[in-house]
Design an enzyme around this catalytic site. Structure first.
Site, PDB file in Angstrom:
ATOM      1  N   ARG A  27       0.824  -1.213   0.000  1.00  0.00           N
ATOM      2  CA  ARG A  27       0.000   0.000   0.000  1.00  0.00           C
ATOM      3  C   ARG A  27       0.863   1.270   0.000  1.00  0.00           C
ATOM      4  O   ARG A  27       0.454   2.303   0.542  1.00  0.00           O
ATOM      5  CB  ARG A  27      -0.969   0.010   1.188  1.00  0.00           C
ATOM      6  CG  ARG A  27      -1.821  -1.244   1.297  1.00  0.00           C
ATOM      7  CD  ARG A  27      -2.815  -1.376   0.158  1.00  0.00           C
ATOM      8  NE  ARG A  27      -3.872  -0.412   0.190  1.00  0.00           N
ATOM      9  CZ  ARG A  27      -5.056  -0.598   0.777  1.00  0.00           C
ATOM     10  NH1 ARG A  27      -5.337  -1.720   1.362  1.00  0.00           N
ATOM     11  NH2 ARG A  27      -5.963   0.342   0.749  1.00  0.00           N
ATOM     12  N   ARG A  31      -2.450   7.014   0.901  1.00  0.00           N
ATOM     13  CA  ARG A  31      -2.812   8.195   1.690  1.00  0.00           C
ATOM     14  C   ARG A  31      -1.773   8.748   2.648  1.00  0.00           C
ATOM     15  O   ARG A  31      -1.886   9.880   3.086  1.00  0.00           O
ATOM     16  CB  ARG A  31      -4.088   7.893   2.487  1.00  0.00           C
ATOM     17  CG  ARG A  31      -5.321   7.927   1.648  1.00  0.00           C
ATOM     18  CD  ARG A  31      -6.454   7.322   2.390  1.00  0.00           C
ATOM     19  NE  ARG A  31      -6.110   5.937   2.720  1.00  0.00           N
ATOM     20  CZ  ARG A  31      -6.893   5.126   3.404  1.00  0.00           C
ATOM     21  NH1 ARG A  31      -8.045   5.561   3.854  1.00  0.00           N
ATOM     22  NH2 ARG A  31      -6.521   3.881   3.638  1.00  0.00           N
ATOM     23  N   ARG A  40      -5.807  13.472  -4.414  1.00  0.00           N
ATOM     24  CA  ARG A  40      -7.057  12.902  -3.910  1.00  0.00           C
ATOM     25  C   ARG A  40      -8.090  13.984  -3.561  1.00  0.00           C
ATOM     26  O   ARG A  40      -9.281  13.753  -3.633  1.00  0.00           O
ATOM     27  CB  ARG A  40      -6.725  12.026  -2.699  1.00  0.00           C
ATOM     28  CG  ARG A  40      -7.888  11.364  -2.028  1.00  0.00           C
ATOM     29  CD  ARG A  40      -8.481  10.252  -2.877  1.00  0.00           C
ATOM     30  NE  ARG A  40      -9.473   9.544  -2.102  1.00  0.00           N
ATOM     31  CZ  ARG A  40     -10.699   9.996  -1.879  1.00  0.00           C
ATOM     32  NH1 ARG A  40     -11.077  11.155  -2.386  1.00  0.00           N
ATOM     33  NH2 ARG A  40     -11.543   9.290  -1.156  1.00  0.00           N
ATOM     34  N   ASP A  76      -7.096  -1.089  -7.319  1.00  0.00           N
ATOM     35  CA  ASP A  76      -7.687  -1.747  -6.157  1.00  0.00           C
ATOM     36  C   ASP A  76      -8.077  -3.168  -6.527  1.00  0.00           C
ATOM     37  O   ASP A  76      -8.327  -3.456  -7.700  1.00  0.00           O
ATOM     38  CB  ASP A  76      -8.928  -0.988  -5.667  1.00  0.00           C
ATOM     39  CG  ASP A  76      -9.244  -1.368  -4.222  1.00  0.00           C
ATOM     40  OD1 ASP A  76      -8.617  -0.813  -3.314  1.00  0.00           O
ATOM     41  OD2 ASP A  76     -10.087  -2.267  -4.008  1.00  0.00           O
ATOM     42  N   TYR A 153     -15.880  -9.535  -0.039  1.00  0.00           N
ATOM     43  CA  TYR A 153     -16.460  -8.202  -0.285  1.00  0.00           C
ATOM     44  C   TYR A 153     -17.740  -8.292  -1.105  1.00  0.00           C
ATOM     45  O   TYR A 153     -18.682  -7.538  -0.900  1.00  0.00           O
ATOM     46  CB  TYR A 153     -15.445  -7.297  -0.991  1.00  0.00           C
ATOM     47  CG  TYR A 153     -14.344  -6.848  -0.066  1.00  0.00           C
ATOM     48  CD1 TYR A 153     -14.547  -5.796   0.831  1.00  0.00           C
ATOM     49  CD2 TYR A 153     -13.107  -7.483  -0.047  1.00  0.00           C
ATOM     50  CE1 TYR A 153     -13.553  -5.391   1.708  1.00  0.00           C
ATOM     51  CE2 TYR A 153     -12.094  -7.083   0.821  1.00  0.00           C
ATOM     52  CZ  TYR A 153     -12.324  -6.042   1.697  1.00  0.00           C
ATOM     53  OH  TYR A 153     -11.356  -5.639   2.563  1.00  0.00           O
TER      54      TYR A 153
END
Ligand code: CP3
Length: 348
Positions: A27, A31, A40, A76, A153
């Protein structure tokens, strides 16, 4: 094929000799970087994934800013179910949501067959632009979710604590679970194959939720499908990494999937894993991401421990034991990366 300037990561995946241990961070394109957050602010997450120029820019950020030895394509795992026809929303503070989860045969039969060249063209374009932008400085990693992790998911509809819906499905109607998992394995293998064709140098399968299953169910509903994906990937020597979180009891089984590298989470012991596997795969990991909340001395001490735990020899890729957390200070990550680059020389 043009030659990579830094191929340490690829050599380590193949357990070939390296001058130092390569490092990248799960990752890493995300962020914790102010440079990511600046972009973003202007776009929502899925728009970023679907804009090849933006995705390529974010992919390259950690190579330039942090100095990692590999780039991972910004995207993703949930782009596969979305491309198979499930509307996906990324909700602020909540994470991904599928408003119409799959819970019945009727739902499952509506899943479209994936044609990656068409349905996920934007990812392939991001790979091409990343390749151009990196100009062979470091290798590029492509990724997908394991069929089981995608299923969680798709059935839960969102991140879950107890996985009650998806577990209810495997225990009440295992045939339906297998029907969907099989479709997902085909889709994942095709997707990774086209990414390799587009130019990625290695691929990683994220089995983030493998560890929530019983040992018997893990074999039936996750491991078998990871094997199926790997056996169907069309590749020309590009290494496959499998990261199955929380599955320390099954390293031998994971090695038999055909993976070249196993990712270890931080609860596992690198030295023991190396002894168990006897060189069947290389190993990737496994620092607790929360160590990056500590001061530089503590970070270096922990990195030293991990390098020493793997010890002398080839086949180690330094990484965290799971994704980097969004409130991590990038300066700490830079400290870790340069320390590992220097400290690891003595083991090679
Ligand atoms: O490694 C990288 O830097 C490449 C990019 C990448 C993302 N997601 C970007 C992302 C990768 C490899 C993933 C994989 C992924 N996505 C996994 C498996 C790996 C893991 O960490 O367990 C899973 C389970 C997902 C599903 C997902 N996507 C969740 C649960 C969330 C919300 C929570 C979170 O971790 O952010 C996302 C959103 C997401 N994926 C973001 C990013 C940068 C945050 C989006 C934002 O900016 O708001």
């Amino acid at each position: 094929m043009s030659k990579l300037q830094n191929d340490l990561f690829i050599r380590a995946c193949k357990q070939k000799s390296v001058e130092r241990t390569p490092i990248w961070i799960m990752r890493q394109a995300g962020r914790y970087l102010p440079e990511y957050r600046a972009i973003r602010e202007r776009y929502d997450f899925l728009t970023m994934c679907k804009s090849p120029e933006i995705a390529a820019e974010i992919t390259i950020q950690p190579v330039d800013i942090i100095g990692v030895d590999a780039a991972i394509i910004f995207s993703d795992i949930l782009v596969i179910p979305e491309a198979m026809g499930m509307p996906l929303e990324m909700l602020e503070g909540k994470g991904p949501v599928f408003p119409k989860p799959i819970r019945s045969w009727d739902d499952a039969k509506q899943l479209k067959e994936l044609t990656p060249e068409k349905d996920l063209k934007y990812v392939l374009e991001a790979v091409a632009l990343t390749k151009k932008g990196l100009d062979n400085r470091v290798p590029i990693i492509g990724f997908c979710g394991s069929p089981w992790t995608l299923l969680t998911y798709m059935v839960e509809g969102r991140s879950s604590k107890n996985f009650d819906n998806v577990k209810s499905l495997i225990y009440n109607d295992p045939k339906l679970a297998h029907f969907i998992l099989d479709k997902l394995a085909d889709a994942a293998a095709d997707y990774l194959s086209t990414k390799i064709e587009a130019g990625v140098n290695a691929v990683q399968i994220f089995d983030t939720w493998g560890g929530v299953l019983t040992q018997v169910a893990f074999k039936e509903f996750s491991l078998e499908y990871i094997s199926k994906v790997i056996s169907k990937i069309k590749r020309n020597g590009e290494p496959v990494i499998v990261f199955s979180k929380g599955v320390h009891y099954k390293l031998d089984g994971l090695a038999k999937t055909g993976a070249d590298v196993l990712g270890l989470d931080w609860t596992m012991d690198l030295h023991k894993a190396k002894k168990t596997l006897k060189g069947k795969t290389a190993l990737q990991g496994n620092m607790d991401p929360c160590i990056l909340y500590a001061d530089n001395d503590a970070i270096k001490k922990e990195a030293k421990k991990i390098l020493k735990s793997f010890g002398n020899g080839e086949g180690h890729i330094f990484n965290l034991g799971h994704g980097i957390l969004p409130d991590t200070d990038p300066e700490k990550v830079k400290t870790l990366v340069s320390f590992v680059k220097e400290e690891s020389k003595k083991y090679h």
